[in-house]
Design a protein around this motif. Structure first.
Motif, mmCIF file in Angstrom:
data_model
loop_
_atom_site.group_PDB
_atom_site.id
_atom_site.type_symbol
_atom_site.label_atom_id
_atom_site.label_comp_id
_atom_site.label_asym_id
_atom_site.label_seq_id
_atom_site.Cartn_x
_atom_site.Cartn_y
_atom_site.Cartn_z
ATOM 1 N N GLU A 98 0.842 -1.203 0.000
ATOM 2 C CA GLU A 98 0.000 0.000 0.000
ATOM 3 C C GLU A 98 0.879 1.256 0.000
ATOM 4 O O GLU A 98 1.871 1.324 0.719
ATOM 5 C CB GLU A 98 -0.910 0.023 1.235
ATOM 6 N N LYS A 99 0.473 2.254 -0.773
ATOM 7 C CA LYS A 99 1.202 3.517 -0.839
ATOM 8 C C LYS A 99 1.186 4.214 0.523
ATOM 9 O O LYS A 99 0.143 4.316 1.159
ATOM 10 C CB LYS A 99 0.527 4.415 -1.889
ATOM 11 N N ARG A 100 2.365 4.695 0.964
ATOM 12 C CA ARG A 100 2.440 5.442 2.219
ATOM 13 C C ARG A 100 2.765 6.913 1.925
ATOM 14 O O ARG A 100 3.417 7.229 0.933
ATOM 15 C CB ARG A 100 3.529 4.860 3.123
ATOM 16 N N SER A 101 2.346 7.790 2.811
ATOM 17 C CA SER A 101 2.652 9.210 2.638
ATOM 18 C C SER A 101 4.112 9.469 2.994
ATOM 19 O O SER A 101 4.768 8.659 3.645
ATOM 20 C CB SER A 101 1.719 10.051 3.520
ATOM 21 N N GLY A 102 4.627 10.628 2.568
ATOM 22 C CA GLY A 102 6.036 10.963 2.776
ATOM 23 C C GLY A 102 6.867 10.567 1.574
ATOM 24 O O GLY A 102 6.391 9.867 0.678
ATOM 25 N N LYS A 103 8.120 11.050 1.551
ATOM 26 C CA LYS A 103 9.030 10.781 0.427
ATOM 27 C C LYS A 103 10.134 9.837 0.883
ATOM 28 O O LYS A 103 10.571 9.897 2.038
ATOM 29 C CB LYS A 103 9.659 12.087 -0.068
ATOM 30 N N ARG A 104 10.596 9.024 -0.058
ATOM 31 C CA ARG A 104 11.627 8.035 0.263
ATOM 32 C C ARG A 104 12.689 7.987 -0.812
ATOM 33 O O ARG A 104 12.377 7.949 -2.000
ATOM 34 C CB ARG A 104 10.991 6.642 0.426
ATOM 35 N N LEU A 105 13.934 7.979 -0.373
ATOM 36 C CA LEU A 105 15.077 7.796 -1.260
ATOM 37 C C LEU A 105 15.781 6.512 -0.846
ATOM 38 O O LEU A 105 16.006 6.276 0.340
ATOM 39 C CB LEU A 105 16.018 8.999 -1.149
ATOM 40 N N LEU A 106 16.121 5.681 -1.821
ATOM 41 C CA LEU A 106 16.830 4.424 -1.555
ATOM 42 C C LEU A 106 18.135 4.434 -2.329
ATOM 43 O O LEU A 106 18.160 4.780 -3.518
ATOM 44 C CB LEU A 106 15.969 3.240 -2.000
ATOM 45 N N THR A 107 19.226 4.040 -1.665
ATOM 46 C CA THR A 107 20.485 3.882 -2.391
ATOM 47 C C THR A 107 20.572 2.443 -2.897
ATOM 48 O O THR A 107 20.241 1.497 -2.180
ATOM 49 C CB THR A 107 21.689 4.214 -1.483
ATOM 50 N N VAL A 108 20.953 2.306 -4.160
ATOM 51 C CA VAL A 108 21.124 0.988 -4.767
ATOM 52 C C VAL A 108 22.551 0.926 -5.304
ATOM 53 O O VAL A 108 23.241 1.944 -5.383
ATOM 54 C CB VAL A 108 20.096 0.743 -5.902
ATOM 55 N N GLY A 109 23.023 -0.270 -5.665
ATOM 56 C CA GLY A 109 24.422 -0.353 -6.052
ATOM 57 C C GLY A 109 24.696 -1.385 -7.110
ATOM 58 O O GLY A 109 23.885 -2.277 -7.356
ATOM 59 N N THR A 110 25.874 -1.246 -7.735
ATOM 60 C CA THR A 110 26.306 -2.213 -8.735
ATOM 61 C C THR A 110 26.939 -3.441 -8.085
ATOM 62 O O THR A 110 27.209 -4.426 -8.761
ATOM 63 C CB THR A 110 27.316 -1.575 -9.715
ATOM 64 N N ASP A 111 27.180 -3.394 -6.767
ATOM 65 C CA ASP A 111 27.770 -4.532 -6.043
ATOM 66 C C ASP A 111 27.571 -4.265 -4.549
ATOM 67 O O ASP A 111 27.053 -3.220 -4.154
ATOM 68 C CB ASP A 111 29.275 -4.651 -6.363
ATOM 69 N N CYS A 112 27.980 -5.215 -3.725
ATOM 70 C CA CYS A 112 28.103 -4.961 -2.289
ATOM 71 C C CYS A 112 29.272 -4.008 -2.063
ATOM 72 O O CYS A 112 30.182 -3.908 -2.887
ATOM 73 C CB CYS A 112 28.395 -6.261 -1.547
ATOM 74 N N ALA A 113 29.287 -3.322 -0.917
ATOM 75 C CA ALA A 113 30.437 -2.522 -0.484
ATOM 76 C C ALA A 113 30.877 -1.507 -1.535
ATOM 77 O O ALA A 113 32.045 -1.427 -1.903
ATOM 78 C CB ALA A 113 31.614 -3.441 -0.094
ATOM 79 N N VAL A 114 29.912 -0.747 -2.052
ATOM 80 C CA VAL A 114 30.245 0.316 -3.007
ATOM 81 C C VAL A 114 29.880 1.692 -2.450
ATOM 82 O O VAL A 114 30.080 2.694 -3.139
ATOM 83 C CB VAL A 114 29.521 0.124 -4.366
#
Lengths: 333, 333
Positions: free
Chosen positions: A133-149
């Motif tokens: 379910e959609k929640r209010s507020g804004k969210r930023l997620l960091t993603v990566g090309t590998d672990c430990a980047v």
């Protein structure tokens, strides 16, 4: 946890194995008094080397097992030093899958000396499955090309940059180091598989419309061991914004016979997956870990990536994250 | 486990909640003696209704909690019937995330009466993280457009069809029902998140070049709660062949405000994700659950799907899986 800390580096022989200790030192230097290394240890944080007894004399309250390994087990060679730390008067904290509390010799020593052991990776509550379910507020997620980047560093630097501008932002820790830095969060890779998304939904609850949760990513969608964790965290986080983290000198994934994915391909893969729970998701920046690059090579690479991707690019340790936050704030959300 | 079984349906009120009991009855009918329903239960397997005492008199050895719910918890309303079954002389097996053994009243009753309780969803061993290395042997994984669309039935029907031709094939159970049918496997959704792929690698080890593992899929890549489990299982399974499972009358995902994805789009999504650990992966068939369709509507739909997808299509319950296995055997692997 009683600070300051003695950071235990064990016999860390591989690049990046000291990343937990290094992260705590980077973001909480005022809490770190010394490092404790076993023979053969190649890691060096630049802190004074101390034994547990010396660290106690210097005021230390807790020894943090600051080394990580694949599988999160506690090697036999660490048990005696951990017991020695408890006997010297330190509490001990670790973020392994294997619990200190499950090692009888460690648990007995702690009990006998009235010391506390912290297994920070173990979830302390039950979760429900996600509901999407959609929640209010804004969210930023960091993603990566590998672990430990640099996914955790990037999230912490973005929180710092946002808070400096008065934006209501919270770093949301999803790994053991982040948990020790933030003092709260959930080690998402230690949650039972059925509840990954549910735990991520719990971690960043509904908030004010202009509030930003800055969520520490885990693993990589292109990682053959951990992509399931990455995807579940992504779906539960329902990010509005993704920042892609990358280590430009790495061509093979750490410890695997797999190539590091190309930045553009990884970005498209992440956007496609994230659209399931947030069709409006956008990539808002590229974050580089350039620790192994010559200073003079960094600026040309940053320019090249900005031209190729059309996204602001920076190294959060060298430059901070203002460049990404600036661009994010020029966007309407 | 002592057979035959009394299948406990509890107060199952929703379609599909009895899927564990239904699966055991479908594939092990010779082990199922009766069903036990509480007031308000809407599920009906067509077995005689018996109390635990009546089932014991009829020879039953074990009551299987054959109902599933979101989150895998044991409602309060089931505790007294479970205790009653133990008191009547039955062992009790369940496949919930919550353990029977963790309910003090249940554990005490079992101990007092010398009965055994089985929590089949709990992993009984530790796993390592995946390594993504190519293994010998062939692997087929069932994937789906939602939960409860026939992934387990399809895998069992393919194993049956292959074995009837003398092909060396093994069904690999990844859920609690499959575990009870096969007597082995791993409940992949109950594994700690970091080890999903590693557990899947363990489940289908290196084998002879012409051996087929037929792996029961879980969840759906398009499911906002469970896609992480689906992806980790897929990467660890490194399938050569995918069979796409679908319930044609379902437009919304079970219990969610999400549309069921289109068959072609889901197939492409699965192939793209599976290529990470097996670039040669192919879709080899579409498996339909047509239980809710009129007999006369099935054949036209099957023809339509075969034309649109270019893949063999069948309902493993109505037709068996020979059509998919035939096509698979015409392909060179």
């Amino acid at each position: 946890m009683r600070s300051p800390y003695l950071l235990f580096l064990g016999d860390a022989a591989l690049v990046g194995q000291d990343k937990m200790a290094a992260g705590i030192l980077q973001w909480r230097p005022e809490h770190c008094v010394a490092q404790y290394r076993l023979p053969g240890c190649r890691a060096d944080l630049g802190l004074p080397d101390m034994t547990p007894a010396e660290a106690v004399a210097a005021g230390a309250g807790t020894m943090i097992v600051g080394v990580v390994n694949v599988g999160g087990f506690i090697p036999d060679s660490w048990v005696a030093p951990i017991i020695g730390a408890l006997e010297a008067g330190l509490d001990v904290a670790a973020g392994m899958h294997q619990r200190l509390a499950d090692l009888p010799a460690v648990a007995d020593t702690a009990k006998r000396h009235g010391r506390t052991i912290y297994d920070v990776r173990q979830p302390t509550r039950a979760f429900a499955p996600g509901n999407g379910e959609k929640r209010s507020g804004k969210r930023l997620l960091t993603v990566g090309t590998d672990c430990a980047v640099g996914k955790k560093y990037t999230a912490l630097a973005i929180e710092k940059s946002m808070r400096a501008r008065g934006i209501d932002a919270d770093f949301r820790a999803t790994g053991q180091t982040g948990l020790l830095i933030a003092g709260r969060g959930v080690a998402i890779d230690a949650v039972v598989a059925d509840f990954i998304s549910g735990a991520a939904e719990w971690l960043s609850p509904a908030a004010a419309a202009d509030h930003w949760d800055i969520i520490e990513g885990q693993g990589s969608l292109a990682h053959p061991a951990y992509a399931g964790v990455t995807l579940g965290l992504m779906h539960g986080s329902q990010p509005d914004a993704l920042v892609i983290c990358h280590e430009p000198t790495r061509t093979r994934m750490l410890g695997l016979n797999y190539d590091v994915p190309e930045l553009g391909a990884l970005t498209e893969m992440c956007l496609a997956a994230a659209r399931l729970t947030n069709p409006a998701v956008r990539a808002v920046g590229v974050s580089l870990n350039t620790a192994k690059m010559a200073e003079s090579d960094v600026a040309p690479l940053v320019r090249d990536i900005e031209e190729r991707t059309g996204l602001p690019c920076c190294d959060p340790i060298r430059h901070g994250a203002d460049r990404i936050v600036d661009a994010l704030l020029r966007t309407s959300w």
